[in-house]
Design a protein around this motif. Structure first.
Motif: not given
Length: 316
Positions: A205-206, A208, A211-212, A220, A223-226
């Motif tokens: 996420d940091d 990307s 993404s936010a 979306k 998040s990617n990590d979730d």
């Protein structure tokens, strides 16, 4: 093709999205929202079409007529997914031919996972179980995407991807409960596809850049990590049921988090594949471009047929 939507103020647009209403093609929307959707939907469509190649490679070599028929149906589904998604992108005022040209010229991307080779029949199972499993994890929330045509297309896509995931699981189940050589083949395929499947969710996420903002716009939902964590939590018990080992010694249940811990992903590989340096990047694109060029006569004939009938209907 509908006219392009007006450029709506981003802050006003976020307020409109607060009611969870769908945005439709003729609604006003920020130019950046439209641009993000075109990029994401086009990449998704390209991935479905390129994704036909790794498995299509095994249609003529499937181990039985039953397996061949199922695999042919799956590859056909992927083509249909690409068509749904190109159609959804066109509602944003872009031209499908232009999107395909951008793919061929390298200006648009497709999923990095399809740049890995399918070395054995077990790879077809690993793609179904892991790759389509990751796709389902990522795509089910897209059924609630704020853009109506995209969200509606995803409903059918996800239903069919669920079938694909079960097909892959069943292939690996059969192999893992077969001869020692078959079990070894299944394990090897899982070893090779596990980490690339985790990379399918994108960078952390940091790191990307999109993404936010996509989450703020409701494109979306997670998040990617979730999403990556959801996939790991879903897949670990399935691997135990298969009797296959995931190639990560750090996987273990964490009571405090209520999730599985897993090892650090080397995203250097992801970035290299995205840049075009994956094992099969050049092969995949060369095949796609050749297929497009070989099909030019079909497109020309279809256009001529449509033009002829349009003239006939006008004369009538």
């Amino acid at each position: 093709m509908p006219p392009g939507p007006a450029d709506l103020d981003p802050e006003t647009f976020v307020e409109l999205l607060a009611d969870e209403d769908r945005v439709e093609p003729r609604d006003d929307m920020p130019a950046a929202y439209r641009k993000t959707l075109v990029r994401q939907i086009a990449q998704h469509a390209h991935s479905e079409i390129i994704g036909m190649q790794p498995e299509g490679n095994w249609i003529s070599r499937a181990p039985s007529l039953k397996r061949k028929a199922i695999l042919m149906a799956k590859v056909q589904d992927e083509a249909g997914h690409g068509l749904y998604l190109y159609s959804a992108a066109e509602t944003l005022g872009v031209d499908r031919a232009d999107l395909i040209d951008q793919l061929h010229s390298g200006r648009q991307k497709y999923s990095s996972i399809f740049n890995y080779p399918t070395l054995t029949w077990a790879d077809v199972g690993a793609i179904g179980w892991l790759v389509d499993g990751a796709a389902i994890t990522n795509q089910v929330p897209l059924c609630r995407c704020s853009y109506g045509p995209y969200s509606r297309a995803m409903v059918r896509v996800c239903k069919e991807e669920s079938f694909h995931q079960r097909q892959g699981f069943e292939i690996l189940w059969t192999l893992s409960h077969g001869s020692p050589a078959q079990r070894a083949m299944a394990q090897d395929a899982v070893d090779r596809y596990w980490w690339p499947s985790l990379m399918m969710f994108g960078p952390p996420d940091d790191d990307s850049p999109n993404s936010a903002q996509s989450m703020a716009w409701g494109i979306k939902r997670f998040s990617n990590d979730d999403l990556r964590q959801r996939f790991v939590d879903m897949t670990v018990p399935q691997s135990e049921a298969l009797g296959l080992t995931l190639p990560d010694p750090e996987i273990r249940w964490n009571d405090e988090r209520g999730h599985y811990d897993f090892g650090t992903i080397d995203f250097t590989e992801l970035f290299e594949v995205v840049k075009g340096n994956g094992p099969c990047n050049a092969e995949r694109m060369a095949h796609k471009v050749k297929a497009h060029e070989d099909g030019a006569w079909v497109r020309e004939a279809a256009a001529a047929y449509a033009a002829k009938h349009a003239v006939a209907e006008g004369a009538a």
